[in-house]
Design a protein around this motif. Sequence first.
Motif, PDB file in Angstrom:
ATOM      1  N   SER A 181      -3.155  -3.140  -4.164  1.00 50.48           N
ATOM      2  CA  SER A 181      -2.709  -4.316  -3.423  1.00 50.48           C
ATOM      3  C   SER A 181      -3.634  -4.580  -2.248  1.00 50.48           C
ATOM      4  CB  SER A 181      -1.288  -4.090  -2.890  1.00 50.48           C
ATOM      5  OG  SER A 181      -0.378  -4.042  -3.959  1.00 50.48           O
ATOM      6  N   PHE A 182      -3.985  -5.843  -2.083  1.00 49.77           N
ATOM      7  CA  PHE A 182      -4.787  -6.274  -0.935  1.00 49.77           C
ATOM      8  C   PHE A 182      -3.921  -7.237  -0.143  1.00 49.77           C
ATOM      9  CE2 PHE A 182      -7.539  -5.304  -4.514  1.00 49.77           C
ATOM     10  CZ  PHE A 182      -8.373  -4.347  -3.954  1.00 49.77           C
ATOM     11  N   LYS A 215     -13.098   1.229   1.589  1.00 51.22           N
ATOM     12  CA  LYS A 215     -13.937   0.165   2.145  1.00 51.22           C
ATOM     13  C   LYS A 215     -13.126  -1.039   2.616  1.00 51.22           C
ATOM     14  CE  LYS A 215     -18.166   0.816  -0.540  1.00 51.22           C
ATOM     15  NZ  LYS A 215     -19.347  -0.025  -0.480  1.00 51.22           N
ATOM     16  N   ILE A 216     -11.950  -1.228   2.056  1.00 49.62           N
ATOM     17  CA  ILE A 216     -11.200  -2.458   2.340  1.00 49.62           C
ATOM     18  C   ILE A 216      -9.940  -2.126   3.133  1.00 49.62           C
ATOM     19  CG2 ILE A 216     -10.028  -4.432   1.315  1.00 49.62           C
ATOM     20  CD1 ILE A 216     -11.920  -4.047  -1.120  1.00 49.62           C
ATOM     21  N   PRO A 217      -9.850  -2.637   4.365  1.00 54.13           N
ATOM     22  CA  PRO A 217      -8.638  -2.367   5.157  1.00 54.13           C
ATOM     23  C   PRO A 217      -7.411  -3.024   4.530  1.00 54.13           C
ATOM     24  CG  PRO A 217     -10.061  -3.943   6.290  1.00 54.13           C
ATOM     25  CD  PRO A 217     -10.823  -3.451   5.106  1.00 54.13           C
ATOM     26  N   ASN A 218      -6.249  -2.521   4.893  1.00 57.30           N
ATOM     27  CA  ASN A 218      -4.980  -3.080   4.406  1.00 57.30           C
ATOM     28  C   ASN A 218      -4.953  -3.214   2.885  1.00 57.30           C
ATOM     29  OD1 ASN A 218      -5.376  -3.925   7.281  1.00 57.30           O
ATOM     30  ND2 ASN A 218      -3.248  -4.517   6.981  1.00 57.30           N
ATOM     31  N   LYS A 271      -1.906  -5.392  13.067  1.00 56.18           N
ATOM     32  CA  LYS A 271      -1.468  -4.798  11.810  1.00 56.18           C
ATOM     33  C   LYS A 271      -2.645  -4.420  10.906  1.00 56.18           C
ATOM     34  CE  LYS A 271       2.970  -7.142  11.444  1.00 56.18           C
ATOM     35  NZ  LYS A 271       3.567  -8.364  10.913  1.00 56.18           N
ATOM     36  N   VAL A 272      -3.851  -4.636  11.382  1.00 59.63           N
ATOM     37  CA  VAL A 272      -5.005  -4.361  10.529  1.00 59.63           C
ATOM     38  C   VAL A 272      -5.465  -2.926  10.719  1.00 59.63           C
ATOM     39  CG1 VAL A 272      -7.411  -4.953  10.107  1.00 59.63           C
ATOM     40  CG2 VAL A 272      -5.727  -6.746  10.464  1.00 59.63           C
ATOM     41  N   THR A 273      -5.579  -2.217   9.625  1.00 54.24           N
ATOM     42  CA  THR A 273      -6.017  -0.819   9.678  1.00 54.24           C
ATOM     43  C   THR A 273      -7.510  -0.783   9.394  1.00 54.24           C
ATOM     44  OG1 THR A 273      -5.517  -0.633   7.349  1.00 54.24           O
ATOM     45  CG2 THR A 273      -3.818   0.091   8.888  1.00 54.24           C
ATOM     46  N   VAL A 274      -8.297  -0.399  10.362  1.00 59.85           N
ATOM     47  CA  VAL A 274      -9.742  -0.365  10.124  1.00 59.85           C
ATOM     48  C   VAL A 274     -10.198   1.081   9.993  1.00 59.85           C
ATOM     49  CG1 VAL A 274     -11.992  -1.132  10.914  1.00 59.85           C
ATOM     50  CG2 VAL A 274      -9.972  -2.472  11.438  1.00 59.85           C
ATOM     51  N   THR A 325       3.827  -9.400   1.340  1.00 58.72           N
ATOM     52  CA  THR A 325       2.491  -9.439   1.950  1.00 58.72           C
ATOM     53  C   THR A 325       1.457  -8.863   0.988  1.00 58.72           C
ATOM     54  OG1 THR A 325       3.017  -7.311   2.943  1.00 58.72           O
ATOM     55  CG2 THR A 325       3.168  -9.232   4.372  1.00 58.72           C
ATOM     56  N   ALA A 326       1.900  -7.961   0.108  1.00 62.64           N
ATOM     57  CA  ALA A 326       0.959  -7.276  -0.773  1.00 62.64           C
ATOM     58  C   ALA A 326       1.141  -7.631  -2.236  1.00 62.64           C
ATOM     59  CB  ALA A 326       1.113  -5.765  -0.597  1.00 62.64           C
ATOM     60  N   ALA A 327       2.386  -7.952  -2.636  1.00 58.70           N
ATOM     61  CA  ALA A 327       2.649  -8.161  -4.066  1.00 58.70           C
ATOM     62  C   ALA A 327       1.805  -9.303  -4.628  1.00 58.70           C
ATOM     63  CB  ALA A 327       4.129  -8.451  -4.286  1.00 58.70           C
TER      64      ALA A 327
END
Lengths: 274, 394
Positions: free
Chosen positions: B298-299, B277-280, B391-394, B343-345
């Motif tokens: 990671s978000f 449900k949540i991209p990236n 860079k957003v994966t949908v 970006t994720a940590a």
Amino acid sequence: MWEYTEKVKEHFLNPKNVGTIEDANGVGEVGSLSCGDALTLTINVENDIIKDAKFKTFGCASAIASSSALTEMIIGKHLDEVKDITNDDISDFLGGLPKEKMHCSVMGRDALERAIANFRGEEIIKKEGTVICECFGVTDLEINRAVTENGLTSIEEVTSYVKAGGGCANCHDDIQKIIDSVVGGGIQIIEKKQERMTTIKKLKLIEETLEREIRPQLAKDGGDIELIDIDGNTVFVKLCGSCATCQKSQMTLKNYVEAKLREFVTHELSVEEA
Amino acid sequence: MKPIYFDNNATTKVDPEVFEEMTPYFVELYGNPSSMHSFGGQVAEKIKEARKRIADLINATPEEIIITSCGSESDNTAIYSALKSHPDKKHIVTSMVEHPAIKNLFQHLEKDGYTTTFVPVDNKGRLNMDVFYDSLSDNTAIVSLMWANNETGTMFPIDEIGAELKKRGITFHTDAVQALGKIDIDVTKTNIDMMSFSGHKIHAPKGVGGLYVRKGTKFSPFLIGGHQEGGKRAGTENLASIIGLGKACEIAKGHLDDGYHKLRSLRDRLENALVEKIPNSFVNGDLENRLPNTASISFEYIEGESILLMLNEYGICASSGSACTSGSLEPSHVLRAMGIPFTAAHGTIRFSLSVFSTDEEVDLVIEKMPEIIQRLRDMSPFWQEAINEGKVTV
């Protein structure tokens, strides 16, 4: 869990003025992803009055609340009224911040300064002075300012306000010297003491690390390594002996050689096979 | 609001059955098992029973179990005992992703003159076996590697490592605080010399833990004093808690088959739904080889403390690897060792479930999480930047 005031919670859960002003005439950006917080402040100024202000913030609850508070504090105000807003003013507006979070209010103050400078067409304030904290890129001037303005007396407090010293801790001696010089009455900036990572120094450290840490380990398996070149932060090496034909050589290179060099030289290094 | 407690790697609730078993041993049966009178003597029987229950969970003998006050005490006991047993050896080995109980102890020993190796891990948190084996020598006094990681649930190949270290004659300690009760541990099948565990991670109370010491392993006590624990750990027994730990181990043994299949499928459902449900967003750790209850997700482009405080508004309890939650300024050493990008940590959340977790609770987290993430991303300057840069994966 942090003890946030009701006002911090309110500004975090229902922040005011989130967004970007498309035709803003002043923009202030501070922080970065790697630092863990960042703020972009956009302002619209007419006749030296801030007509509108919006923010976008990446960070913890207190960073978002500080940004929201800042916009509330400056909208409708004359530039002369807001130019002296300090991080303490932002913190006070929120009923106080935990001391470990004071850097969030400092970030708000810095963004405002940059936005105003940007509006006035001044060069965006560049970080001058000497970088003392390599981990977070904090200069002696910034540390000095935080110590002077907030009456800080310990390294821990400096870390809370401007993050300096919160990483590898190698700069703690230099921070202490700045504190001592301010407390001692002198506002003068200390002489550059922090050794910057010059190319020669980097080269020396890489060679030392290869010799002391890496070669002896590789030698256990009958392998060796040769330093070929250094280009910026990319280190080119050649694996020799049994390492040259080993199927796991790529793994050795990245997981071991690179890890060791990063540990002993600088985190920014990457290792490539020449 | 009843909390949705998905932070069981931090601590767990005391199982009501455990609590019930403990209750008589405060006000009524409070004797000291070392006493000569039968009032004290009767509780010694209960401690014996508890020790048997603890041993049974890992297929050890009761004599191989030393009861301590916590996991950290067990870790300290094990490491200092090994160093004392091998006074001529000055090299100690662990990994870069250990719990602070081991990490800080090793850093402390480094200052005392020991040579330390912190073995790196790959991006899934798997131990670099080449570096590990290469680091070992005749000078190695002890290897201490956690069985399962508290942040990602990733498990190290303890069987393989134990076999190799036995061959080389090197003392092997494992911190099994997160693993005990969640996976089947049989010390007769794995070559472990010492193993730490803790009560409060398995629905026993805080303030009680244990150390398994294989029969025949050289041992020096950490706490010196009375003759309790067969002379291996001084101090009057924490009676009620020890009885609680015994009961909790007995219950955990019963869950090892069915209970953990259920737990795994609950965790997997939560994880899959959130990532879908949540991209990236992505799951951290070795997906093939990890605890059944832990999800580290990671978000990107947002910060963990903000996520936790918004979850808190719905009574959802989780934890984060972000810098801001710990008061430190850098993300967790585990995520950094794995090379998770910044970006994720900073936006990494750990959900850790227990046998008490329910489908309804998982449903609520799946429902609330996407809107929380979106709200914070709408506030983040980097999210818009990521959209602009595709860079957003949908």
